[in-house]
Design an enzyme around this catalytic site. Sequence first.
Site, PDB file in Angstrom:
ATOM      1  N   ASP A 204       0.770  -1.230   0.000  1.00  8.96           N
ATOM      2  CA  ASP A 204       0.000   0.000   0.000  1.00  8.96           C
ATOM      3  C   ASP A 204       0.806   1.288   0.000  1.00  8.96           C
ATOM      4  OD1 ASP A 204      -1.821  -1.211   2.841  1.00  8.96           O
ATOM      5  OD2 ASP A 204       0.133  -0.242   2.851  1.00  8.96           O
TER       6      ASP A 204
HETATM    7  O1  CEZ Z   1       0.031  -2.311   6.412  1.00  7.51           O
HETATM    8  C1  CEZ Z   1       0.006  -3.539   5.668  1.00  7.51           C
HETATM    9  C2  CEZ Z   1      -1.383  -3.701   5.144  1.00  7.51           C
HETATM   10  O2  CEZ Z   1      -2.263  -3.876   6.230  1.00  7.51           O
HETATM   11  O3  CEZ Z   1       0.927  -3.490   4.604  1.00  7.51           O
HETATM   12  C3  CEZ Z   1       0.882  -4.540   3.658  1.00  7.51           C
HETATM   13  C4  CEZ Z   1      -0.496  -4.645   3.052  1.00  7.51           C
HETATM   14  O4  CEZ Z   1      -0.580  -5.708   2.142  1.00  7.51           O
HETATM   15  C5  CEZ Z   1      -1.499  -4.839   4.150  1.00  7.51           C
HETATM   16  O5  CEZ Z   1      -2.770  -4.911   3.605  1.00  7.51           O
HETATM   17  C6  CEZ Z   1       1.927  -4.283   2.611  1.00  7.51           C
HETATM   18  O6  CEZ Z   1       1.889  -2.984   2.167  1.00  7.51           O
HETATM   19  O7  CEZ Z   1       2.655   2.293   5.126  1.00  7.51           O
HETATM   20  C7  CEZ Z   1       1.643   1.636   5.218  1.00  7.51           C
HETATM   21  O8  CEZ Z   1       0.524   2.117   5.040  1.00  7.51           O
HETATM   22  C8  CEZ Z   1       1.859   0.167   5.528  1.00  7.51           C
HETATM   23  O9  CEZ Z   1       1.393  -0.586   4.478  1.00  7.51           O
HETATM   24  C9  CEZ Z   1       1.314  -0.303   6.814  1.00  7.51           C
HETATM   25  O10 CEZ Z   1       0.102   0.272   7.055  1.00  7.51           O
HETATM   26  C10 CEZ Z   1       1.227  -1.823   6.973  1.00  7.51           C
HETATM   27  C11 CEZ Z   1       1.319  -1.970   8.462  1.00  7.51           C
HETATM   28  O11 CEZ Z   1       2.673  -2.159   8.749  1.00  7.51           O
HETATM   29  C12 CEZ Z   1       0.484  -2.978   9.104  1.00  7.51           C
HETATM   30  O12 CEZ Z   1       0.983  -4.287   8.921  1.00  7.51           O
END
Ligand code: CEZ
Length: 802
Positions: free
Chosen positions: A478
């Site tokens: 993300d």
């Molecule tokens: O969030 C995760 C997401 O909950 O990161 C993964 C994604 O696939 C999951 O759905 C990989 O990107 O910077 C951000 O926004 C990060 O992406 C975090 O929010 C991340 C957290 O570390 C929670 O695990």
Amino acid sequence: LLSSAAEEARCTLTSPTAMPAASAFLWNRRMLLQVNCRGFVVARHMQPEPAAYAHAPNLEAKTFMQPEQPFYAHHPGRFLYVKDEDNGALFSCPYEPVRARAEQFAFSVGADEITWRLRQAGLEMTMTLRVPVDDAVELWECTLRNDSPGARRISAYPYFPVGYMSWMNQSGEYRADLGGIVCSSITPYQKVDDYFKNQHLKDKTFLLHETAPDAWEAAQSVFEGEGGLHNPDGVRQPLLGGGDARYQVPTAALQYQLQLAPGEERTLRFLFGPARDDEEIFALRERYLSATGFATAAREYQEYLAQGRGCLQIETPDRELDAFANHWLPRQVFYHGDVNRLTTDPQTRNYLQDQLGMAYIRPQTARSALLRTLSQQKADGSLPDGILLSPEAELKYINQVPHTDHCVWLPIFLRGYLDETGDHALLDERVIPEGEDKVDGEGHGRSVFECVSRAMDWLAAARDDRGLSYIGQGDWCDPMNMVGYRGRGVSGWLSLATAYALKLWAEICRQQNQLGPAEKYVRLAAEINSAVNRHLWDGDWFARGITDDGTVFGVSEDQEGSIFLNPQSWALLSGAADDNQRKRLLRAVKQQLETPFGPMMLAPAYTGMREDVGRVTQKFPGSAENGSVYNHAAAFYIYSLYAIGESDRAWHLLRQMIPGPGREDLMQRGQLPVYIPNYYRGAWYQYPAHAGRSSQLLHTGTAAWIYRCLIEQLFGLKGEGEGLRIAPQLPSHWPQAQVQRRFRGAVFDVQFERRVRGDGLQVYVDGEPLTEPLISPVEAGRVYHLRVLLPPAEGSAPTEAV
Ligand code: CEZ
């Protein structure tokens, strides 16, 4: 340093300083507590949005659970000061805030409680934390025992800081009528609307005692005084001053003056938690605050946990793996699946993967989750970024950013769910989309089958002229938010994941006798695979994507982010990689991404912003998505390795995901083997000193995938049609293993044995050889005794297959 038991879920750390961030968690349907070995606690309860009831001493932003959360002296925690009234010696349990070394220290983590056991100067102290199943309240039991030859006079002070509750209104006072300290506040707001919305919030934090104390203090600054938390003025006086907090930072400190004869012990019980009003506090007191209340809550909680025991019990040559797979991993999967990471709007991909895990634990929950997801499907067939779990819920944080991958997880979920349950009736279930109540003109909605087909059609259409999938403002990753925000950029990973999803869906179509659609989706998948090969094969691995400006990235020419793990894993799954490409990409991953702590998600980690890639490049090199050992991505790779039969390579990486068992590895990770964290630091070549350190963040899709890998791939006990297929991929150095697998109401007791010579796999059921390693149909209620002879190990060393 660490001991863990294979028979029961228990892991014990004997130092508060060796792994200072080491933590464990307890949860129930209303709250989550992450507790570290030194006594610091991060607690959230749901009302229904997550909220804290013990705060930092200054204004804190409201946020989701963070990785590598820093702790500091005034961080919320639960502490017990103990003062010797004869010689003034002072220390605190479990370690903070005084930080005096106990002669013996144990942070002992069980599945249903967390206990510290300390021994110091002839005293033995235990502190045990439990939670009930359905209330947001902590149940604390503290026991002090005099182990010295003479009588002892001590003062014990539970000190549960409450922190800065509110800039509008906060206070704290002792309430004899309720039996404890009650701190009150008003959640700050400025919009009139919020006044009405906030009415139901639990703005009080209480510490209730079973035994009346000799003294108390409710003002934090008075308790701490000039001595500081290491040596607070409060405990240096004969008695706490009995003060209130009147718009000062409140706290909850009690004092017990205890006289203990040799061998005598005293047990004190407390409740700590949030409440809306006095009635609620009183009711919690009535329900829990007694020996029998605690015992009942403990029994009910064990019953609750038993629902999450999973479907696999193993006994292998690796006893740490046994402990992890039998207790901790299903527990973590159950946590995710039952409370959805304590959010009211889980990211759609997280929700579907967490529920994929739940298919092996409590499949009816997974089933309703799928139906709920599809009821929120959009009119164009796509899925929203988050799934709303309650009527008041709203899309928050990352769910306000458009991502393009959510539909991919539908057939992935379904493949796992259908194999595990055989519940093909789910595909005929009718779904009435929310806000669209007359889809077929008669209000009967659409079948799950149709919904998923529409989602697949949406995915297949969301591609550019090259045939590659648009990334929008992110895919699985993300923070990869700027590759395609101008509407043109594409994702290599998502293209491959789409091809894989379409293939999985085609297979389900075929099983449903929908041969036309099956053929269509196979053709589309092949088309995408060849588009990926045409545009994204870089010679030794697949690129990550193409930016809005048409730059291919994740390629050897890039100085940073030159290779990404995800496209390689999913090229193995989607079938995009031919034999030669497989060999090359496996080698590249091994050479460039593997570390002693697992494979990094990309390398080299970015050290500066790339405006055509996005926020991921701004994360600290080696943390999170910027080149850590991001376990979720590692799990995809492990799953894909098993999918192509690279068993030993997969085993090697799977084992690396679990901290220990060696001391050095544990120290470097700083993590107890009681859950898989979302990442271990990567940037192995850039910052080797920090590589391996755990994020301590227990929210991760990894748990579900690794559980699945163990069940379906490593032990190879996977549902197929009406039956169970046996296709094990045990590490070649294991001579034998025993497994109990529960499956569709039957029990399979399996004995695996590695042949010394002879041919391939041979399965015996209750002594009878099978011609094909498939037991079909499976009879519910039956206990099957399986003997599985495995082909002899080839001479090669585990990880040197390429
Ligand atoms: O969030 C995760 C997401 O909950 O990161 C993964 C994604 O696939 C999951 O759905 C990989 O990107 O910077 C951000 O926004 C990060 O992406 C975090 O929010 C991340 C957290 O570390 C929670 O695990």
